[in-house]
Each structure stands twice: as structure tokens, then as C-alpha cells.
Design a protein around this motif. Structure first.
Motif, PDB file in Angstrom:
ATOM      1  N   PHE A 129       1.116   4.876  -2.693  1.00 45.17           N
ATOM      2  CA  PHE A 129       1.053   6.279  -2.296  1.00 45.17           C
ATOM      3  C   PHE A 129       2.383   7.007  -2.503  1.00 45.17           C
ATOM      4  O   PHE A 129       2.459   8.213  -2.290  1.00 45.17           O
ATOM      5  CB  PHE A 129       0.619   6.388  -0.830  1.00 45.17           C
ATOM      6  CG  PHE A 129      -0.707   5.729  -0.548  1.00 45.17           C
ATOM      7  CD1 PHE A 129      -1.670   5.618  -1.549  1.00 45.17           C
ATOM      8  CD2 PHE A 129      -0.988   5.212   0.693  1.00 45.17           C
ATOM      9  CE1 PHE A 129      -2.887   5.009  -1.302  1.00 45.17           C
ATOM     10  CE2 PHE A 129      -2.201   4.599   0.956  1.00 45.17           C
ATOM     11  CZ  PHE A 129      -3.151   4.491  -0.051  1.00 45.17           C
TER      12      PHE A 129
ATOM     13  N   GLU B 234      -3.313   9.046  -4.557  1.00 47.69           N
ATOM     14  CA  GLU B 234      -3.520   9.384  -3.155  1.00 47.69           C
ATOM     15  C   GLU B 234      -4.451   8.370  -2.503  1.00 47.69           C
ATOM     16  O   GLU B 234      -5.005   7.496  -3.174  1.00 47.69           O
ATOM     17  CB  GLU B 234      -4.087  10.797  -3.029  1.00 47.69           C
ATOM     18  CG  GLU B 234      -3.119  11.876  -3.498  1.00 47.69           C
ATOM     19  CD  GLU B 234      -3.668  13.277  -3.291  1.00 47.69           C
ATOM     20  OE1 GLU B 234      -4.824  13.393  -2.822  1.00 47.69           O
ATOM     21  OE2 GLU B 234      -2.950  14.242  -3.609  1.00 47.69           O
ATOM     22  N   THR B 235      -4.629   8.507  -1.193  1.00 51.60           N
ATOM     23  CA  THR B 235      -5.446   7.554  -0.447  1.00 51.60           C
ATOM     24  C   THR B 235      -6.862   7.464  -1.002  1.00 51.60           C
ATOM     25  O   THR B 235      -7.382   6.364  -1.218  1.00 51.60           O
ATOM     26  CB  THR B 235      -5.502   7.953   1.038  1.00 51.60           C
ATOM     27  OG1 THR B 235      -4.180   8.101   1.543  1.00 51.60           O
ATOM     28  CG2 THR B 235      -6.240   6.912   1.843  1.00 51.60           C
TER      29      THR B 235
ATOM     30  N   VAL C 292       0.820  -1.213   0.000  1.00 51.37           N
ATOM     31  CA  VAL C 292       0.000   0.000   0.000  1.00 51.37           C
ATOM     32  C   VAL C 292       0.856   1.268   0.000  1.00 51.37           C
ATOM     33  O   VAL C 292       0.592   2.201  -0.773  1.00 51.37           O
ATOM     34  CB  VAL C 292      -0.979  -0.008   1.187  1.00 51.37           C
ATOM     35  CG1 VAL C 292      -1.736   1.315   1.274  1.00 51.37           C
ATOM     36  CG2 VAL C 292      -1.976  -1.152   1.040  1.00 51.37           C
TER      37      VAL C 292
ATOM     38  N   TYR D 228      -7.018   5.527  -4.268  1.00 52.08           N
ATOM     39  CA  TYR D 228      -6.901   4.079  -4.058  1.00 52.08           C
ATOM     40  C   TYR D 228      -8.244   3.498  -3.611  1.00 52.08           C
ATOM     41  O   TYR D 228      -8.709   2.485  -4.146  1.00 52.08           O
ATOM     42  CB  TYR D 228      -5.822   3.794  -3.022  1.00 52.08           C
ATOM     43  CG  TYR D 228      -5.641   2.338  -2.690  1.00 52.08           C
ATOM     44  CD1 TYR D 228      -4.770   1.533  -3.424  1.00 52.08           C
ATOM     45  CD2 TYR D 228      -6.340   1.756  -1.635  1.00 52.08           C
ATOM     46  CE1 TYR D 228      -4.603   0.189  -3.116  1.00 52.08           C
ATOM     47  CE2 TYR D 228      -6.178   0.422  -1.321  1.00 52.08           C
ATOM     48  CZ  TYR D 228      -5.308  -0.367  -2.058  1.00 52.08           C
ATOM     49  OH  TYR D 228      -5.159  -1.700  -1.749  1.00 52.08           O
ATOM     50  N   VAL D 229      -8.870   4.143  -2.633  1.00 51.68           N
ATOM     51  CA  VAL D 229     -10.143   3.645  -2.103  1.00 51.68           C
ATOM     52  C   VAL D 229     -11.228   3.701  -3.170  1.00 51.68           C
ATOM     53  O   VAL D 229     -12.007   2.758  -3.330  1.00 51.68           O
ATOM     54  CB  VAL D 229     -10.554   4.454  -0.860  1.00 51.68           C
ATOM     55  CG1 VAL D 229     -11.968   4.079  -0.416  1.00 51.68           C
ATOM     56  CG2 VAL D 229      -9.562   4.210   0.279  1.00 51.68           C
TER      57      VAL D 229
ATOM     58  N   GLY E 280      -0.929   3.829   5.048  1.00 52.83           N
ATOM     59  CA  GLY E 280       0.034   4.415   4.128  1.00 52.83           C
ATOM     60  C   GLY E 280       1.111   5.238   4.793  1.00 52.83           C
ATOM     61  O   GLY E 280       2.043   5.701   4.113  1.00 52.83           O
TER      62      GLY E 280
ATOM     63  N   TYR F 125      -6.858   3.554   5.299  1.00 47.26           N
ATOM     64  CA  TYR F 125      -5.677   3.534   4.416  1.00 47.26           C
ATOM     65  C   TYR F 125      -4.784   4.741   4.616  1.00 47.26           C
ATOM     66  O   TYR F 125      -3.611   4.695   4.240  1.00 47.26           O
ATOM     67  CB  TYR F 125      -6.102   3.364   2.962  1.00 47.26           C
ATOM     68  CG  TYR F 125      -6.423   1.932   2.661  1.00 47.26           C
ATOM     69  CD1 TYR F 125      -5.404   1.018   2.413  1.00 47.26           C
ATOM     70  CD2 TYR F 125      -7.737   1.466   2.688  1.00 47.26           C
ATOM     71  CE1 TYR F 125      -5.695  -0.316   2.164  1.00 47.26           C
ATOM     72  CE2 TYR F 125      -8.030   0.141   2.439  1.00 47.26           C
ATOM     73  CZ  TYR F 125      -6.993  -0.745   2.181  1.00 47.26           C
ATOM     74  OH  TYR F 125      -7.268  -2.063   1.957  1.00 47.26           O
ATOM     75  N   LYS F 126      -5.287   5.787   5.220  1.00 45.84           N
ATOM     76  CA  LYS F 126      -4.391   6.887   5.600  1.00 45.84           C
ATOM     77  C   LYS F 126      -3.428   6.415   6.682  1.00 45.84           C
ATOM     78  O   LYS F 126      -2.246   6.790   6.702  1.00 45.84           O
ATOM     79  CB  LYS F 126      -5.207   8.085   6.096  1.00 45.84           C
ATOM     80  CG  LYS F 126      -5.795   8.929   4.968  1.00 45.84           C
ATOM     81  CD  LYS F 126      -6.514  10.142   5.500  1.00 45.84           C
ATOM     82  CE  LYS F 126      -7.049  11.000   4.365  1.00 45.84           C
ATOM     83  NZ  LYS F 126      -7.805  12.183   4.863  1.00 45.84           N
TER      84      LYS F 126
ATOM     85  N   SER G  36     -10.539  -5.080   4.960  1.00 47.81           N
ATOM     86  CA  SER G  36      -9.391  -4.196   5.200  1.00 47.81           C
ATOM     87  C   SER G  36      -8.878  -4.271   6.627  1.00 47.81           C
ATOM     88  O   SER G  36      -7.820  -3.721   6.932  1.00 47.81           O
ATOM     89  CB  SER G  36      -9.772  -2.750   4.869  1.00 47.81           C
ATOM     90  OG  SER G  36     -10.724  -2.252   5.784  1.00 47.81           O
TER      91      SER G  36
ATOM     92  N   VAL H   2     -11.136   5.236   3.711  1.00 45.14           N
ATOM     93  CA  VAL H   2     -10.160   6.316   3.529  1.00 45.14           C
ATOM     94  C   VAL H   2      -9.343   6.499   4.797  1.00 45.14           C
ATOM     95  O   VAL H   2      -8.105   6.608   4.749  1.00 45.14           O
ATOM     96  CB  VAL H   2     -10.875   7.628   3.143  1.00 45.14           C
ATOM     97  CG1 VAL H   2      -9.892   8.797   3.189  1.00 45.14           C
ATOM     98  CG2 VAL H   2     -11.486   7.514   1.754  1.00 45.14           C
ATOM     99  N   ARG H   3     -10.002   6.513   5.950  1.00 41.34           N
ATOM    100  CA  ARG H   3      -9.267   6.687   7.208  1.00 41.34           C
ATOM    101  C   ARG H   3      -8.353   5.500   7.492  1.00 41.34           C
ATOM    102  O   ARG H   3      -7.245   5.661   7.999  1.00 41.34           O
ATOM    103  CB  ARG H   3     -10.243   6.877   8.364  1.00 41.34           C
ATOM    104  CG  ARG H   3     -10.755   8.306   8.499  1.00 41.34           C
ATOM    105  CD  ARG H   3     -11.567   8.505   9.734  1.00 41.34           C
ATOM    106  NE  ARG H   3     -12.892   7.922   9.596  1.00 41.34           N
ATOM    107  CZ  ARG H   3     -13.805   7.927  10.561  1.00 41.34           C
ATOM    108  NH1 ARG H   3     -13.543   8.462  11.729  1.00 41.34           N
ATOM    109  NH2 ARG H   3     -14.994   7.378  10.359  1.00 41.34           N
TER     110      ARG H   3
END
Length: 305
Positions: free
Chosen positions: A129, A134-135, A125, A138-139, A304, A300-301, A202, A297-298
Motif C-alpha cells: 500500500f 490500494e486496499t 502488506v 490488493y483484495v 495496512g 486489510y484496511k 486472513s 477489504v475492511r
């Protein structure tokens, strides 16, 4: 007697000792396609992977088998309608996905972890990035790919039913209206199931755990809600049946389409939500889709970083 002399560390000569070695790499002089191209490429790759395309034969078996399982009953229904010269199809377009919800849940359970768990397990992942993507990109790509794969899975049998109905010379206007309602229903189902499946998958990099978790959430919630609805009916609490249906993805879609798309409800006693209750169903479905995207999103932030 010889005197032992202490060893001295050689002193580097004065001046810069830097050396540049030409190992044959060349600069990239082509076009920079940017985030949108990278996002589309990730979407395309993820959608192909959802059906095993571009992967080993073993990876193609289960998704292709489930696709066939989804379409074969529709083909049989069409054959029966043509042979018996029926005036309508045995099953409404909006009911087909509800009847086949076990197959759909199994597909989500198998492909949601495949879409995201490998990236988590092999820690790829952060590599995504490190490029322009960006995150959120990706999502969006992963979410859209799984939702598109589910739409293909659930929409293909509706096309079989619709084409068969036209070949059987059933009423064109009635069949077209039902087909359109069915497409709206499976679109919402695809978005909802994709979001829930990806959020669950996830959480763990282990694909096996992800599969088991998705199956558990889908089947246990549906079984629990159906049981509580049956109990409510036997206890004479019919007004509680639609509200109980808010706690399972399958019953959410069932209640929404029975309220607004003219579908027959699969709730006990056929007691579906009213228009007012249906508005709550719409808000819950859209809220779950938006919440799933936000949670991803949160998630994978953090991954990453």
C-alpha cells in the motif's frame, strides 16, 4: 600544584553543516504503469503461486498432485464410456465437482493461507500500500487469483469429460449443454470457496492455523448439514431439507444447480430446492461472495494502517 581545568564541549562553527553525498543512485525515467499494472502483476504472481510456479519444487507437489487427482477420475470415466460404447457419461458435468468436493476443499485449505498468510506474517502488506496499489486492488487481485486457480482445478476435468464424450461420438447438443451448465456451476463454486477460504486465512498469519481452520469450516459444515438433512428425512420433515442446505458451501452449490441447472440433487432422497427456494440459494451464494469481498477489504484496511 596543577589546577584541573573543566572540559569544554567544542562549539561547532557557524554555518550550515549539511553534506550531500552521491552514492550512485539514479532517477527512474521509465513509464509509470500505475495501479492497474500493479494489480495485474499481483494477480499473475498469486495465480502462479497457487500452483507453485516460480517457487520451490516442494511448493509444487501438493497443488499439482491435487490437480492430477481431480482429472484422473474424469479420464477413467471417459475410457469406460468409450470402451463400453455407452450412450452417456457415467456422471453429469454438474455432479463431478460435488463428488470431488473433498479434494477441492483440501486445495482451498492449502492455497488460501499461502496466498495471504505470508504477507501478514512478514508484515509486507503495508509495503504493497506504499505504492500506487490500494486496499481494494490488493483484495481483488488475491480474490481473483484464488478463484481462477479453483476454476482451473474444477474446470479441467470437465474439459476432459467433454472432449472424451465428443471422441466417443455422444450427442453433441446434449453434451455441450451439460458442459456449459457444469462451467456455470464451477464458476460459482470457485468464487464462493475462494471468498470463504481467504476470509478465514486472513484472520491468522500462521499458515498451519489457516489450513486447519479452512478444513474445519468446510468439512464440519458439510457433515453437520448432511446429518441434519438425513435426520429430517427420517422424521418425515422433507420440506426442511432444502432450507438446511443453506448452511454449507457445498450444499449451497448443490441446491443451486439442482434448482436451475438441471442437476440431480445429492440431498437425502434427491429432494432438492424448488425454483422459489432456488432463488434464495442464488441470493445467499451471491451475498456470501459479496460479503467475503467486503470483509477482506475492511480487514486489510486495518492491516495496512
Amino acid at each position: 600544584m596543577a589546577v584541573e581545568q573543566p572540559m569544554r564541549t567544542p562549539v561547532a562553527p557557524q554555518g550550515d553543516q549539511t553534506r550531500i553525498h552521491n552514492i550512485g543512485y539514479r532517477n527512474y525515467d521509465g513509464p509509470r504503469l500505475g495501479r492497474s499494472y500493479a494489480t495485474r502483476s499481483l494477480y499473475s504472481q498469486s495465480l502462479r503461486g497457487a500452483y507453485g510456479l516460480g517457487r520451490s519444487i516442494k511448493s509444487k507437489v501438493l497443488p499439482m498432485l491435487l490437480f492430477v487427482v481431480m482429472c484422473v477420475p474424469a479420464a477413467i470415466m471417459v475410457a469406460v464410456a468409450v470402451a463400453t460404447k455407452a450412450k452417456d457419461l457415467p456422471v453429469d458435468y454438474t455432479r463431478y465437482a460435488i463428488i470431488m468436493q473433498a479434494v477441492i476443499s483440501l486445495y482451498v485449505a492449502s492455497q488460501a493461507p499461502q496466498s495471504v498468510s505470508r504477507d501478514l506474517r512478514f508484515k509486507t502488506v503495508p509495503l504493497y500500500f506504499s505504492r500506487p496499489i490500494e486496499t481494494a486492488d490488493y483484495v481483488r487481485a488475491k480474490f481473483a487469483a484464488l478463484a481462477s486457480a479453483l476454476f482451473i482445478l474444477t474446470g479441467a476435468p470437465l474439459i476432459v469429460l467433454y472432449v472424451g464424450a465428443l471422441l466417443a461420438k455422444l450427442d453433441f447438443a446434449h453434451q455441450t449443454e451439460g458442459f456449459a451448465q457444469g462451467l456455470v456451476s464451477v464458476t460459482l463454486l470457485s468464487l464462493l470457496f475462494a471468498g470463504i477460504g481467504l476470509v478465514i486465512a486472513s484472520v491468522t498469519p500462521r499458515r498451519g492455523f489457516g489450513i486447519a481452520a479452512v478444513i474445519a469450516v468446510m468439512t464440519i459444515s458439510y457433515g453437520a448439514v448432511s446429518t441434519l438433512q438425513a435426520i429430517a428425512q427420517t422424521q418425515g420433515s422433507s420440506t426442511a431439507i432444502p432450507w438446511i442446505g443453506l448452511f454449507s458451501p457445498v450444499t449451497l452449490i448443490d441446491g443451486l444447480q439442482s434448482a436451475f441447472l438441471g442437476a440431480t440433487s445429492a440431498f437425502p432422497g434427491g429432494i432438492g430446492p424448488t425454483k422459489g427456494e432456488g432463488v434464495v440459494y442464488v441470493l445467499v451464494v451471491l451475498g456470501l461472495i459479496a460479503a467475503s469481498y467486503g470483509l477482506l477489504v475492511r480487514r486489510y484496511k486495518k492491516v495496512g494502517l
